[in-house]
Design an enzyme around this catalytic site. Structure first.
Site, PDB file in Angstrom:
ATOM      1  N   TYR A 143     -43.447  12.539 -35.331  1.00  0.00           N
ATOM      2  CA  TYR A 143     -42.555  11.447 -34.971  1.00  0.00           C
ATOM      3  C   TYR A 143     -41.272  11.608 -35.765  1.00  0.00           C
ATOM      4  O   TYR A 143     -41.313  11.814 -36.992  1.00  0.00           O
ATOM      5  CB  TYR A 143     -43.202  10.098 -35.302  1.00  0.00           C
ATOM      6  CG  TYR A 143     -42.308   8.900 -35.020  1.00  0.00           C
ATOM      7  CD1 TYR A 143     -41.758   8.162 -36.069  1.00  0.00           C
ATOM      8  CD2 TYR A 143     -42.006   8.517 -33.720  1.00  0.00           C
ATOM      9  CE1 TYR A 143     -40.943   7.065 -35.815  1.00  0.00           C
ATOM     10  CE2 TYR A 143     -41.196   7.423 -33.461  1.00  0.00           C
ATOM     11  CZ  TYR A 143     -40.670   6.698 -34.515  1.00  0.00           C
ATOM     12  OH  TYR A 143     -39.846   5.617 -34.269  1.00  0.00           O
ATOM     13  N   ASP A 238     -38.033  17.555 -40.979  1.00  0.00           N
ATOM     14  CA  ASP A 238     -37.899  16.097 -41.032  1.00  0.00           C
ATOM     15  C   ASP A 238     -38.688  15.616 -42.256  1.00  0.00           C
ATOM     16  O   ASP A 238     -39.909  15.485 -42.203  1.00  0.00           O
ATOM     17  CB  ASP A 238     -38.442  15.478 -39.738  1.00  0.00           C
ATOM     18  CG  ASP A 238     -38.381  13.966 -39.795  1.00  0.00           C
ATOM     19  OD1 ASP A 238     -38.629  13.331 -38.738  1.00  0.00           O
ATOM     20  OD2 ASP A 238     -38.097  13.404 -40.873  1.00  0.00           O
ATOM     21  N   LYS A 266     -35.874   6.631 -46.126  1.00  0.00           N
ATOM     22  CA  LYS A 266     -36.876   5.868 -46.878  1.00  0.00           C
ATOM     23  C   LYS A 266     -36.621   5.822 -48.394  1.00  0.00           C
ATOM     24  O   LYS A 266     -35.835   4.993 -48.862  1.00  0.00           O
ATOM     25  CB  LYS A 266     -38.277   6.401 -46.547  1.00  0.00           C
ATOM     26  CG  LYS A 266     -38.647   6.198 -45.058  1.00  0.00           C
ATOM     27  CD  LYS A 266     -40.020   6.682 -44.725  1.00  0.00           C
ATOM     28  CE  LYS A 266     -40.277   6.715 -43.234  1.00  0.00           C
ATOM     29  NZ  LYS A 266     -40.681   5.412 -42.692  1.00  0.00           N
TER      30      LYS A 266
HETATM   31  P1  KE4 Z   1     -36.471   5.234 -39.098  1.00  0.00           P
HETATM   32  O1  KE4 Z   1     -35.473   5.369 -37.981  1.00  0.00           O
HETATM   33  O2  KE4 Z   1     -37.640   4.323 -38.726  1.00  0.00           O
HETATM   34  O3  KE4 Z   1     -35.818   4.836 -40.443  1.00  0.00           O
HETATM   35  O4  KE4 Z   1     -37.092   6.667 -39.402  1.00  0.00           O
HETATM   36  C1  KE4 Z   1     -37.686   7.351 -38.326  1.00  0.00           C
HETATM   37  C2  KE4 Z   1     -38.624   8.414 -38.867  1.00  0.00           C
HETATM   38  C3  KE4 Z   1     -38.209   9.735 -38.835  1.00  0.00           C
HETATM   39  N1  KE4 Z   1     -39.002  10.719 -39.316  1.00  0.00           N
HETATM   40  C4  KE4 Z   1     -40.219  10.446 -39.857  1.00  0.00           C
HETATM   41  C5  KE4 Z   1     -41.058  11.568 -40.387  1.00  0.00           C
HETATM   42  C6  KE4 Z   1     -40.687   9.114 -39.919  1.00  0.00           C
HETATM   43  O5  KE4 Z   1     -41.903   8.856 -40.462  1.00  0.00           O
HETATM   44  C7  KE4 Z   1     -39.876   8.073 -39.416  1.00  0.00           C
HETATM   45  C8  KE4 Z   1     -40.322   6.629 -39.419  1.00  0.00           C
HETATM   46  N2  KE4 Z   1     -41.652   6.379 -39.861  1.00  0.00           N
HETATM   47  C9  KE4 Z   1     -42.296   5.211 -39.293  1.00  0.00           C
HETATM   48  C10 KE4 Z   1     -43.710   5.120 -39.888  1.00  0.00           C
HETATM   49  N3  KE4 Z   1     -44.552   6.152 -39.421  1.00  0.00           N
HETATM   50  C11 KE4 Z   1     -41.506   3.970 -39.524  1.00  0.00           C
HETATM   51  C12 KE4 Z   1     -42.247   2.679 -39.243  1.00  0.00           C
HETATM   52  C13 KE4 Z   1     -41.743   2.013 -37.989  1.00  0.00           C
HETATM   53  O6  KE4 Z   1     -41.463   2.718 -36.984  1.00  0.00           O
HETATM   54  O7  KE4 Z   1     -41.667   0.743 -38.031  1.00  0.00           O
END
Ligand code: KE4
Length: 425
Positions: A143, A238, A266
């Site tokens: 993801y 990523d 994060k």
């Molecule tokens: P954000 O756009 O949510 O800040 O980051 C996206 C993203 C990109 N790459 C990786 C490896 C990630 O884990 C994420 C976001 N992680 C999720 C939890 N698995 C965020 C939680 C959510 O979607 O509310």
């Protein structure tokens, strides 16, 4: 009498799609409504009804020092007093850029953004602009945020809600994304052969953590590097989740890998909205205003997120947080595995550093297909059992858990007692 959380959820459902601002928060398939948080401190959170939990979600990664760490709160307060946002270069973004480049050697230049999604989206556009190619390889279950080009066989909430591909992404866009099984280097080689000179980049979570947590097998990352170099494609890591969490230099430090671009997020925001992407200078120079690839952001490099992130990262370095997290993680893993053995539980436990996942399958988990063998109903029973006993794990089998510096041995011992009870429900 309905709880305050349920009253808030009913109101939320009236005005917010699904009642949440991010789908993974809705406790899908867990036979529970989400609770609403009141406050958090250290390893603990309290909901609006006063229930206390030991927290292993940690805001999905940012809370590596625990919640409301003094150094971060102080930095935010002090910085906010001088103004919240300017849209003008500020000294803190220079300090952040210098720190990122110093800690992650593969990053020679870096640009701040406001989410992990923006970071990966910008990496994709930059890779396409730099190579003049359109196609992207990603891996099933990884993801990378809700980027059109990457919502193909995606993990995290997309997987939890059973839609690994998203409506609203034009077929022509999706056709430019090739999603392959993780750890399958022959599939990567075949894709490069069948799409000669048209693949701009390969993007991956070097340690996938959005379909549960599993690992690159053997020298998969090294072979990916070779295939990208051989085929003129960029290798994009990523590290939004793993960056600055698994090591000072992230997963690429652990594996001695050298991607062309890295996406971050994060931890570097200390809990405030943040993302970053960076890599080889000759690639980053393609970005506007120097080059033809446009990318921008009103709040990019804003002083509050920079101050919070710098405070968090510097504290991590001061206390050698990565060593402390490895020690706590190893202790937790040893005790968790002993519990699973003792109960003869049909589970598989994975951990790296402060990240972990309990799969409800006895089989080896090496990719999305094997992760999906997990018994979702058993996970749901376990999740509810832990929640009712004051332990909050990620509300999906297809997520990872996080330890923080704030988790004490007593918290881990209490958690293991709760896990033992919840595994026998
Ligand atoms: P954000 O756009 O949510 O800040 O980051 C996206 C993203 C990109 N790459 C990786 C490896 C990630 O884990 C994420 C976001 N992680 C999720 C939890 N698995 C965020 C939680 C959510 O979607 O509310």
């Amino acid at each position: 009498m309905p709880t305050l959380s349920s009253q808030l959820f009913a109101r939320a459902l009236n005005r917010i799609p699904g009642g949440v601002n991010s789908p993974v928060r809705v406790f899908r398939g867990l036979d529970r409504e989400p609770f609403f948080i009141d406050r958090a401190e250290g390893a603990r959170i309290w909901d609006v009804d006063g229930n206390e939990y030991i927290d292993y979600v940690g805001s999905w990664g940012p809370a590596i020092l625990g919640h409301a760490p003094r150094v971060v709160i102080a930095a935010i307060r002090e910085t906010a007093a001088r103004g919240v946002s300017f849209g003008i270069p500020n000294p803190l973004e220079v300090e952040m850029a210098e720190l990122i480049c110093q800690w992650v050697p593969s990053i020679e230049k870096v640009r701040m953004v406001n989410s992990g999604t923006e970071a990966t989206m910008s990496c994709i556009r930059l890779a396409r602009g730099f190579t003049g190619r359109d196609k992207i390889i990603k891996f099933d279950g990884c993801y990378h945020g809700h980027v059109d080009a990457l919502l193909v066989q995606a993990g995290s909430g997309a997987l939890t809600h059973g839609r690994a591909d998203s409506a609203g992404v034009p077929a022509d866009f999706a056709a430019l994304t090739i999603s392959l099984p993780f750890n399958d280097i022959e599939a990567v080689r075949a894709a490069f052969r069948e799409n000669a000179k048209t693949i701009a980049a390969v993007i991956l979570e070097p340690i996938p953590a959005n379909a549960g947590l599993y690992f690159p097998r053997g020298n998969f990352l090294e072979l990916l590097r070779e295939e990208c170099t051989r085929n003129g494609a960029l290798l994009i890591f990523d590290e939004v989740m793993t960056g600055f969490r698994l090591a000072r230099g992230g997963a690429q430090e652990l594996y001695g890998a050298r991607p062309d671009l890295t996406a971050l997020g994060k931890v570097i925001g200390g809990g405030l909205p943040v993302g970053a992407f960076g890599g080889r200078a000759e690639i980053m120079q393609q970005l506007s205003p120097e080059g033809p690839v446009y990318q921008a952001g009103t709040l990019s490099g804003n002083p509050l997120a920079m101050a919070a992130g710098l405070a968090q990262l510097r504290e991590l370095e001061r206390i050698d947080g990565w060593k402390l997290l490895e020690t706590a993680g190893a202790r937790f893993e040893e005790a968790a595995r002993a519990t699973l053995r003792d109960l003869n539980a049909p589970c598989t436990f994975h951990r790296v550093g402060s990240m972990f996942c309990l799969f409800f399958t006895p089989d080896a988990v090496i990719d999305l297909a094997t992760a999906k063998r997990s018994d979702i109903k058993k996970f749901a029973t376990f999740f509810r059992g832990c929640l009712d006993r004051g332990v909050y794990f990620a509300p999906s089998q297809f997520e990872s858990g996080f330890l923080s510096i704030a988790h004490q041995d007593s918290d881990l011992d209490a958690t293991l007692r709760v896990m033992r009870q919840s595994l026998t429900l």
